[in-house]
Design a protein around this motif. Structure first.
Motif, mmCIF file in Angstrom:
data_model
loop_
_atom_site.group_PDB
_atom_site.id
_atom_site.type_symbol
_atom_site.label_atom_id
_atom_site.label_comp_id
_atom_site.label_asym_id
_atom_site.label_seq_id
_atom_site.Cartn_x
_atom_site.Cartn_y
_atom_site.Cartn_z
ATOM 1 N N ALA A 107 -26.350 3.300 -67.760
ATOM 2 C CA ALA A 107 -27.427 2.590 -68.454
ATOM 3 C C ALA A 107 -28.743 3.359 -68.436
ATOM 4 N N LEU A 108 -28.996 4.110 -67.359
ATOM 5 C CA LEU A 108 -30.334 4.680 -67.165
ATOM 6 C C LEU A 108 -30.407 6.197 -67.244
ATOM 7 N N ASP A 109 -29.280 6.901 -67.132
ATOM 8 C CA ASP A 109 -29.315 8.369 -67.164
ATOM 9 C C ASP A 109 -29.423 8.880 -68.596
ATOM 10 N N CYS A 110 -30.337 8.330 -69.328
ATOM 11 C CA CYS A 110 -30.600 8.726 -70.706
ATOM 12 C C CYS A 110 -31.963 8.149 -71.067
ATOM 13 N N LYS A 111 -32.366 8.331 -72.292
ATOM 14 C CA LYS A 111 -33.659 7.822 -72.725
ATOM 15 C C LYS A 111 -33.671 6.291 -72.650
ATOM 16 N N ALA A 112 -34.783 5.723 -72.223
ATOM 17 C CA ALA A 112 -34.896 4.267 -72.098
ATOM 18 C C ALA A 112 -34.691 3.586 -73.447
ATOM 19 N N VAL A 113 -33.973 2.467 -73.425
ATOM 20 C CA VAL A 113 -33.800 1.679 -74.652
ATOM 21 C C VAL A 113 -35.152 1.069 -75.025
ATOM 22 N N PRO A 114 -35.662 1.308 -76.244
ATOM 23 C CA PRO A 114 -36.970 0.755 -76.626
ATOM 24 C C PRO A 114 -36.983 -0.768 -76.492
ATOM 25 N N TYR A 115 -38.065 -1.289 -75.909
ATOM 26 C CA TYR A 115 -38.125 -2.731 -75.673
ATOM 27 C C TYR A 115 -38.410 -3.479 -76.962
ATOM 28 N N THR A 220 -25.701 25.478 -72.118
ATOM 29 C CA THR A 220 -25.768 24.424 -71.102
ATOM 30 C C THR A 220 -27.097 23.670 -71.175
ATOM 31 N N GLU A 221 -28.178 24.400 -71.470
ATOM 32 C CA GLU A 221 -29.471 23.735 -71.601
ATOM 33 C C GLU A 221 -29.464 22.783 -72.794
ATOM 34 N N ALA A 230 -33.050 15.249 -67.389
ATOM 35 C CA ALA A 230 -34.203 16.011 -66.910
ATOM 36 C C ALA A 230 -33.814 17.486 -66.810
ATOM 37 N N LEU A 231 -34.357 18.321 -67.682
ATOM 38 C CA LEU A 231 -33.865 19.688 -67.841
ATOM 39 C C LEU A 231 -34.091 20.568 -66.624
ATOM 40 N N TYR A 232 -35.267 20.525 -66.048
ATOM 41 C CA TYR A 232 -35.558 21.462 -64.951
ATOM 42 C C TYR A 232 -34.565 21.302 -63.806
ATOM 43 N N ARG A 233 -34.332 20.072 -63.428
ATOM 44 C CA ARG A 233 -33.493 19.812 -62.258
ATOM 45 C C ARG A 233 -32.046 20.252 -62.472
#
Length: 407
Positions: A107-115, A220-221, A230-233
């Motif tokens: 549910a959360l490992d992506c962009k937040a669902v717009p409220y 991969t990027e 989160a790309l850097y991590r």
């Protein structure tokens, strides 16, 4: 857990130089198994970055031994992941925690669902619940149980879940050129320095290898950019791995080496020069970004917070916002559940795990799944926030959450 996996893969892929030493290969295997047991998913992108080695070593035909190493690593990765899940699921408490954690990740490992108030009201998710979920405020299980997370997953559209902006990816990838002295960009700077260096001074075969390595890292990027991670991590280790591979596998063409030697430029001088440049770069980066370094390292402020938590070990601190997790939440609960060092900060992904429940039990919390309710008018359960005086204004939804969940 990237380094042991990197070392393990490389030792087997480059085993021509160590094949006579079985002890080295045994150590490499142990490192690989250990790394994959703890963080198996790491191997997915690292294996992709390692693919150019196959072509470097294959000469006129594919090197079967190298392919076996790659396939074995991937199979071992999936096998150890499944084994870990099986072993942990033998414990009913941990089984429930993993089911909740996996659902929460989807549910959360992506962009937040717009409220959208109308849409969320229809599925029974309030604004306070929405804010709690996306601020990792997991202290009232009734608020963020499996059903609520499943609804969030169902509401997430493909357009929101995946990032199709190719130009945005290109701009983000080369954004490091705007500030090449930043610590966050160091991996890309070194990567491109080596790419250019070996491309200019290598032979035709070397250039194919360099180009392929660049494409694999870029690929991969792009994958992680596409799924809004989160790309850097998650991408930075791929760059580090590619840098190590190039340093181990790339050679300067002999005709260029001869020219360099005529001009009294040796490999040792180049290494010393490159190392000096890196040292200057690191010193300048620290001086230019002193505030950032203070926030990134164990700053005096952070040490004071940890000391305060240790002095007040009889209390429990709820992480009031995601930024507080950097204080040391993983160490506080996962490695020493309130028994060692007196660290007692809870929050983020380990909430409701077995160590979390042990911590609650050590503090005589009667309802660990609703510790937010226990915190009301309780001076032994406090909220820790990094927002200072702005917290009440920006986080009024916490009071709304308490009211609508517990009345």
């Amino acid at each position: 857990f990237h380094p042991p996996i990197m070392v393990g893969i490389l030792a087997f892929l480059l085993n021509d130089s160590v094949k006579k030493n079985k002890g080295v290969l045994l150590q490499a295997f142990v490192l690989l198994v250990f790394g994959l047991m703890v963080r198996g998913e790491v191997a997915k992108s690292l294996v992709i970055v390692a693919l150019p080695i196959i072509f470097l070593k294959s000469k006129d035909k594919i090197n079967k031994k190298t392919i076996v190493v790659i396939l074995t690593t991937v199979v071992l990765m999936f096998a150890l992941e499944k084994t870990n899940f099986y072993l942990v699921n033998l414990n009913e408490t941990q089984k429930n925690f993993l089911e909740w954690g996996e659902t929460r990740s989807k549910a959360l490992d992506c962009k937040a669902v717009p409220y959208n108030e109308e849409i969320f009201d229809k599925v029974g998710i309030s604004a306070a619940q929405y804010n709690a979920i996306y601020n990792a405020f997991y202290y009232a299980y009734e608020t963020i149980d499996l059903d609520v997370m499943q609804e969030i997953i169902a509401l997430n559209s493909l357009q929101n879940k995946y990032n199709f902006d190719i130009m945005g990816f290109v701009e983000n990838h080369f954004s490091f050129l705007q500030n090449v002295v930043s610590f966050d960009n160091m991996h890309k700077v070194i990567f491109y320095i080596l790419i250019i260096f070996y491309f200019l001074l290598g032979n035709k075969r070397q250039r194919y290898f360099i180009t392929f390595t660049w494409l694999m890292v870029l690929g991969t990027e792009w994958i992680f950019f596409f799924i809004n991670r989160a790309l850097y991590r998650v991408v930075m280790p791929n760059y580090v791995f590619a840098i190590v591979i190039m340093l181990l596998c790339c050679r300067i063409d002999k005709k260029y080496l001869d020219k360099l030697e005529v001009n009294r430029i040796s490999k040792k001088k180049m290494v010393v020069t490159f190392g000096s440049i890196l040292a200057i770069f690191a010193v300048y980066s620290k001086l230019a970004h002193c505030d950032y370094y203070q926030g990134w390292l164990y700053s005096n402020e952070r040490q004071e917070v940890l000391a305060y938590m240790e002095e007040n070990s009889e209390k429990i601190f709820l992480a009031g916002d995601a930024r507080v997790f950097t204080i040391g939440v993983a160490e506080s609960v996962w490695e020493c559940p309130g028994q060692e060092k007196g660290w007692n900060l809870i929050g983020n992904w380990e909430t409701y795990s077995l160590p979390y429940l042990e911590l609650m039990e050590s503090h005589n919390i009667s309802d660990p799944y609703n510790v937010l309710l226990e915190a009301i008018d309780n001076e032994d359960i406090l909220l820790l926030t990094s927002f200072g005086k702005d917290f009440p204004k920006n986080y009024s939804w916490i009071l709304e959450l308490v009211e609508e969940t517990y009345g």
